[in-house]
Write a protein that holds these residues in place. Structure first.
Motif, PDB file in Angstrom:
ATOM      1  N   VAL A 126       0.857  -1.192   0.000  1.00  0.00           N
ATOM      2  CA  VAL A 126       0.000   0.000   0.000  1.00  0.00           C
ATOM      3  C   VAL A 126       0.889   1.237   0.000  1.00  0.00           C
ATOM      4  O   VAL A 126       1.947   1.255   0.630  1.00  0.00           O
ATOM      5  N   ASN A 127       0.460   2.272  -0.715  1.00  0.00           N
ATOM      6  CA  ASN A 127       1.185   3.539  -0.701  1.00  0.00           C
ATOM      7  C   ASN A 127       0.746   4.339   0.518  1.00  0.00           C
ATOM      8  O   ASN A 127      -0.421   4.699   0.648  1.00  0.00           O
ATOM      9  N   ILE A 128       1.675   4.600   1.424  1.00  0.00           N
ATOM     10  CA  ILE A 128       1.355   5.266   2.684  1.00  0.00           C
ATOM     11  C   ILE A 128       2.150   6.562   2.831  1.00  0.00           C
ATOM     12  O   ILE A 128       3.101   6.810   2.085  1.00  0.00           O
ATOM     13  N   VAL A 129       1.730   7.360   3.805  1.00  0.00           N
ATOM     14  CA  VAL A 129       2.480   8.566   4.152  1.00  0.00           C
ATOM     15  C   VAL A 129       3.721   8.152   4.948  1.00  0.00           C
ATOM     16  O   VAL A 129       3.602   7.499   5.984  1.00  0.00           O
ATOM     17  N   ASP A 130       4.879   8.514   4.427  1.00  0.00           N
ATOM     18  CA  ASP A 130       6.120   8.207   5.144  1.00  0.00           C
ATOM     19  C   ASP A 130       6.270   9.194   6.302  1.00  0.00           C
ATOM     20  O   ASP A 130       6.191  10.408   6.107  1.00  0.00           O
ATOM     21  N   SER A 131       6.458   8.703   7.476  1.00  0.00           N
ATOM     22  CA  SER A 131       6.549   9.575   8.648  1.00  0.00           C
ATOM     23  C   SER A 131       7.661   9.100   9.568  1.00  0.00           C
ATOM     24  O   SER A 131       8.145   7.976   9.462  1.00  0.00           O
ATOM     25  N   LYS A 132       8.041  10.001  10.465  1.00  0.00           N
ATOM     26  CA  LYS A 132       9.131   9.712  11.395  1.00  0.00           C
ATOM     27  C   LYS A 132       8.810  10.359  12.740  1.00  0.00           C
ATOM     28  O   LYS A 132       8.417  11.523  12.790  1.00  0.00           O
TER      29      LYS A 132
ATOM     30  N   THR B 100       7.314  16.982  23.824  1.00  0.00           N
ATOM     31  CA  THR B 100       6.226  16.150  23.333  1.00  0.00           C
ATOM     32  C   THR B 100       6.708  15.431  22.078  1.00  0.00           C
ATOM     33  O   THR B 100       7.742  15.783  21.503  1.00  0.00           O
ATOM     34  N   ASN B 101       5.966  14.416  21.659  1.00  0.00           N
ATOM     35  CA  ASN B 101       6.344  13.614  20.495  1.00  0.00           C
ATOM     36  C   ASN B 101       5.457  13.981  19.315  1.00  0.00           C
ATOM     37  O   ASN B 101       4.247  14.161  19.462  1.00  0.00           O
ATOM     38  N   LEU B 102       6.060  14.074  18.145  1.00  0.00           N
ATOM     39  CA  LEU B 102       5.337  14.374  16.917  1.00  0.00           C
ATOM     40  C   LEU B 102       5.610  13.298  15.877  1.00  0.00           C
ATOM     41  O   LEU B 102       6.721  12.769  15.793  1.00  0.00           O
ATOM     42  N   ILE B 103       4.579  12.973  15.106  1.00  0.00           N
ATOM     43  CA  ILE B 103       4.747  12.101  13.947  1.00  0.00           C
ATOM     44  C   ILE B 103       4.867  13.020  12.737  1.00  0.00           C
ATOM     45  O   ILE B 103       3.894  13.624  12.300  1.00  0.00           O
ATOM     46  N   VAL B 104       6.081  13.131  12.207  1.00  0.00           N
ATOM     47  CA  VAL B 104       6.376  14.104  11.155  1.00  0.00           C
ATOM     48  C   VAL B 104       6.226  13.437   9.785  1.00  0.00           C
ATOM     49  O   VAL B 104       6.951  12.487   9.469  1.00  0.00           O
ATOM     50  N   PRO B 105       5.277  13.900   8.946  1.00  0.00           N
ATOM     51  CA  PRO B 105       5.122  13.322   7.598  1.00  0.00           C
ATOM     52  C   PRO B 105       6.235  13.785   6.674  1.00  0.00           C
ATOM     53  O   PRO B 105       6.557  14.966   6.613  1.00  0.00           O
ATOM     54  N   LEU B 106       6.810  12.839   5.925  1.00  0.00           N
ATOM     55  CA  LEU B 106       7.949  13.150   5.066  1.00  0.00           C
ATOM     56  C   LEU B 106       7.741  12.630   3.648  1.00  0.00           C
ATOM     57  O   LEU B 106       8.648  12.094   3.026  1.00  0.00           O
ATOM     58  N   GLY B 107       6.533  12.738   3.123  1.00  0.00           N
ATOM     59  CA  GLY B 107       6.250  12.255   1.777  1.00  0.00           C
ATOM     60  C   GLY B 107       5.486  10.940   1.799  1.00  0.00           C
ATOM     61  O   GLY B 107       4.887  10.554   2.801  1.00  0.00           O
ATOM     62  N   ARG B 108       5.537  10.189   0.677  1.00  0.00           N
ATOM     63  CA  ARG B 108       4.820   8.922   0.553  1.00  0.00           C
ATOM     64  C   ARG B 108       5.760   7.843   0.018  1.00  0.00           C
ATOM     65  O   ARG B 108       6.748   8.137  -0.664  1.00  0.00           O
ATOM     66  N   ARG B 109       5.408   6.579   0.327  1.00  0.00           N
ATOM     67  CA  ARG B 109       6.193   5.434  -0.149  1.00  0.00           C
ATOM     68  C   ARG B 109       5.329   4.185  -0.078  1.00  0.00           C
ATOM     69  O   ARG B 109       4.265   4.177   0.563  1.00  0.00           O
ATOM     70  N   ASP B 110       5.777   3.105  -0.737  1.00  0.00           N
ATOM     71  CA  ASP B 110       5.077   1.815  -0.707  1.00  0.00           C
ATOM     72  C   ASP B 110       5.533   1.012   0.508  1.00  0.00           C
ATOM     73  O   ASP B 110       6.714   1.029   0.879  1.00  0.00           O
TER      74      ASP B 110
ATOM     75  N   VAL C  80      -0.474  -1.029  10.849  1.00  0.00           N
ATOM     76  CA  VAL C  80       0.928  -1.016  11.224  1.00  0.00           C
ATOM     77  C   VAL C  80       1.736  -1.534  10.041  1.00  0.00           C
ATOM     78  O   VAL C  80       1.314  -2.450   9.319  1.00  0.00           O
ATOM     79  N   GLU C  81       2.894  -0.922   9.831  1.00  0.00           N
ATOM     80  CA  GLU C  81       3.778  -1.355   8.758  1.00  0.00           C
ATOM     81  C   GLU C  81       4.572  -2.571   9.204  1.00  0.00           C
ATOM     82  O   GLU C  81       4.969  -2.678  10.367  1.00  0.00           O
ATOM     83  N   VAL C  82       4.797  -3.511   8.288  1.00  0.00           N
ATOM     84  CA  VAL C  82       5.604  -4.698   8.549  1.00  0.00           C
ATOM     85  C   VAL C  82       6.878  -4.586   7.710  1.00  0.00           C
ATOM     86  O   VAL C  82       6.834  -4.578   6.485  1.00  0.00           O
ATOM     87  N   LEU C  83       8.011  -4.488   8.399  1.00  0.00           N
ATOM     88  CA  LEU C  83       9.288  -4.314   7.708  1.00  0.00           C
ATOM     89  C   LEU C  83       9.840  -5.643   7.203  1.00  0.00           C
ATOM     90  O   LEU C  83      10.499  -5.696   6.170  1.00  0.00           O
ATOM     91  N   SER C  84       9.614  -6.714   7.946  1.00  0.00           N
ATOM     92  CA  SER C  84      10.089  -8.033   7.531  1.00  0.00           C
ATOM     93  C   SER C  84       9.218  -9.103   8.169  1.00  0.00           C
ATOM     94  O   SER C  84       8.580  -8.879   9.199  1.00  0.00           O
ATOM     95  N   GLY C  85       9.191 -10.288   7.551  1.00  0.00           N
ATOM     96  CA  GLY C  85       8.407 -11.413   8.064  1.00  0.00           C
ATOM     97  C   GLY C  85       7.208 -11.728   7.214  1.00  0.00           C
ATOM     98  O   GLY C  85       6.688 -12.849   7.264  1.00  0.00           O
ATOM     99  N   LEU C  86       6.733 -10.771   6.418  1.00  0.00           N
ATOM    100  CA  LEU C  86       5.603 -10.983   5.518  1.00  0.00           C
ATOM    101  C   LEU C  86       5.938 -10.391   4.162  1.00  0.00           C
ATOM    102  O   LEU C  86       6.787  -9.502   4.044  1.00  0.00           O
ATOM    103  N   GLN C  87       5.227 -10.875   3.149  1.00  0.00           N
ATOM    104  CA  GLN C  87       5.376 -10.316   1.818  1.00  0.00           C
ATOM    105  C   GLN C  87       4.012 -10.291   1.138  1.00  0.00           C
ATOM    106  O   GLN C  87       3.063 -10.936   1.603  1.00  0.00           O
TER     107      GLN C  87
ATOM    108  N   SER D 174      -2.335   4.625   8.686  1.00  0.00           N
ATOM    109  CA  SER D 174      -3.730   4.346   8.343  1.00  0.00           C
ATOM    110  C   SER D 174      -3.873   4.402   6.836  1.00  0.00           C
ATOM    111  O   SER D 174      -3.115   5.093   6.144  1.00  0.00           O
ATOM    112  N   THR D 175      -4.831   3.650   6.324  1.00  0.00           N
ATOM    113  CA  THR D 175      -5.116   3.648   4.893  1.00  0.00           C
ATOM    114  C   THR D 175      -6.604   3.900   4.694  1.00  0.00           C
ATOM    115  O   THR D 175      -7.352   4.092   5.649  1.00  0.00           O
ATOM    116  N   ASP D 176      -7.015   3.899   3.433  1.00  0.00           N
ATOM    117  CA  ASP D 176      -8.430   4.133   3.144  1.00  0.00           C
ATOM    118  C   ASP D 176      -9.309   3.040   3.738  1.00  0.00           C
ATOM    119  O   ASP D 176     -10.460   3.291   4.109  1.00  0.00           O
ATOM    120  N   LYS D 177      -8.776   1.810   3.876  1.00  0.00           N
ATOM    121  CA  LYS D 177      -9.585   0.689   4.357  1.00  0.00           C
ATOM    122  C   LYS D 177      -9.240   0.283   5.783  1.00  0.00           C
ATOM    123  O   LYS D 177     -10.030  -0.416   6.423  1.00  0.00           O
TER     124      LYS D 177
END
Length: 374
Positions: A54-60, A293-303, A349-356, A341-344
């Motif tokens: 899914v194409n998501i908002v890249d954040s940090k 305080t903590n912020l979730i900073v959007p930095l563009g989009r990625r798959d 949560v993003e999965v970095l490894s373990g699933l494809q 979050s996505t449209d659906k």
């Protein structure tokens, strides 16, 4: 003969144990088959979820600090002893409010001297005017007698010089009176400089001096946080290029739960030590100066590979999902990424490894089917 008997006896025992071994293998196989059936039945087919990209908002996640829109200092304008201090840390002050007083004894004496000189000025001026009027009368009388030939030209010139001198004395008395009044006003103004006032309305953050301290001109008496509370965020130069004024960021607590929203109000155009300063306004207002305080900073989009967060099982600090293999759910470890979050999927949560992409996962028991699952 004795050894032959032992071998025969062992053979008879082995023959007798064969039915028992065969029975044990059958029971083990039956138990294994039963476990496989139970495992196959340990998931709800309605919770099947097809893993995809899914194409998501890249954040940090980044840390920000609360500060005030404007920081200002109340300073001593003259030197002296601080005889009064009316504020402490946390006090709210209004613009122009007196927050401290420097000893006025020395300046009171200067004011008294200036006022005395100013009061003497009118009397001196009046005396000079009286002398000038007398000199003018003497000159006029001498002029009449000179015209009649009684007085000589030398006497008339002497009376004229005397009249000019008295007029000069009047002008000097007038200047002295103005100077005395100015001196009194200056003395009053200098004395008033001993009153330390708040330059802006706000909250006192720090008071670095105590009552009775001897202050030098320009010394800070109180640090004041003025204006609206804002958040200061320092973003790496490479990430700052993707930020825009008005952009929203999610504020989170230490557990990662959303607690508010902050919007970018200013992006400073200078890079300092590889970082860009960003100013944000938050949805809440009551904070300590310097509070983090903590912020979730959007930095563009990625798959990314994204799954519902409710499908993740965390056990002893390790995350697992139930991967469907041959119609059997098997727990496999995964490496979790950012929350998104996505449209659906509202809570994903993003999965970095373990699933494809293409894997099928099922939810743990007592979890409702995820929107978008198959």
């Amino acid at each position: 003969m004795k050894h032959k008997n032992i071998l025969v006896f062992g053979a008879l025992i082995g023959v007798a144990m064969l039915p028992l071994v065969s029975c044990s293998k059958k029971e083990a196989g039956h138990e294994k088959g039963k476990q496989e059936q139970n495992a196959a039945a340990q998931y709800d087919p309605a919770t099947k979820f097809a893993v995809g990209v899914v194409n998501i908002v890249d954040s940090k996640p980044m840390g920000a600090t609360y500060t005030s829109k404007d920081d200002t200092n109340a300073r001593a304008r003259i030197g002296g002893t601080l005889v009064s201090l009316n504020v402490t840390e946390g006090s709210y002050v209004s613009q122009g409010q007196t927050i401290g007083v420097i000893s006025e004894a020395r300046y009171n004496a200067e004011v008294a001297a200036g006022m005395a000189n100013a009061q003497q000025g009118p009397a001196q001026l009046e005396a000079a005017r009286a002398m000038a009027n007398k000199s003018m009368a003497d000159y006029n009388r001498t002029k009449i007698l000179y015209d009649q030939g009684v007085y000589s030209k030398a006497r008339l010139d002497a009376m004229q010089a005397q009249m000019a001198a008295t007029n000069a004395q009047v002008k000097a008395a007038q200047a002295a009176s103005v100077a005395a009044q100015s001196q009194a006003q200056v003395a009053v103004a200098v004395r008033n400089q001993g009153r330390i006032v708040a330059p802006r309305s706000g909250r006192v953050v720090s008071v670095p001096v105590t009552q009775g301290a001897v202050l030098m001109p320009g010394e800070v008496v109180a640090f004041i946080a003025a204006g609206q509370p804002v958040l200061k965020l320092y973003v790496p130069e490479r990430d700052a290029k993707s930020l825009q004024i008005g952009q929203s960021m999610t504020m989170t607590d230490d557990a990662g739960n959303a607690v508010g929203v902050a919007n970018i109000s200013k992006i400073f155009p200078q890079v300092v030590n590889g970082q860009v300063e960003v100013e944000l306004t938050s949805s809440s207002s009551d904070h300590f100066v310097g509070e983090r305080t903590n912020l979730i900073v959007p930095l563009g989009r990625r798959d990314a590979v994204v799954i519902p967060q409710s499908y993740v099982i965390t056990r002893q600090g390790v995350d697992f999902v139930r991967l469907l293999k041959d119609n059997k759910p098997l727990e496999v470890p995964i490496q979790r990424g950012i929350q998104t979050s996505t449209d659906k999927i509202a809570n994903a949560v993003e999965v970095l490894s373990g699933l494809q992409a293409g894997d099928i996962i099922v939810a743990p028991q007592n979890v409702k089917p995820a929107s978008g699952g198959k």
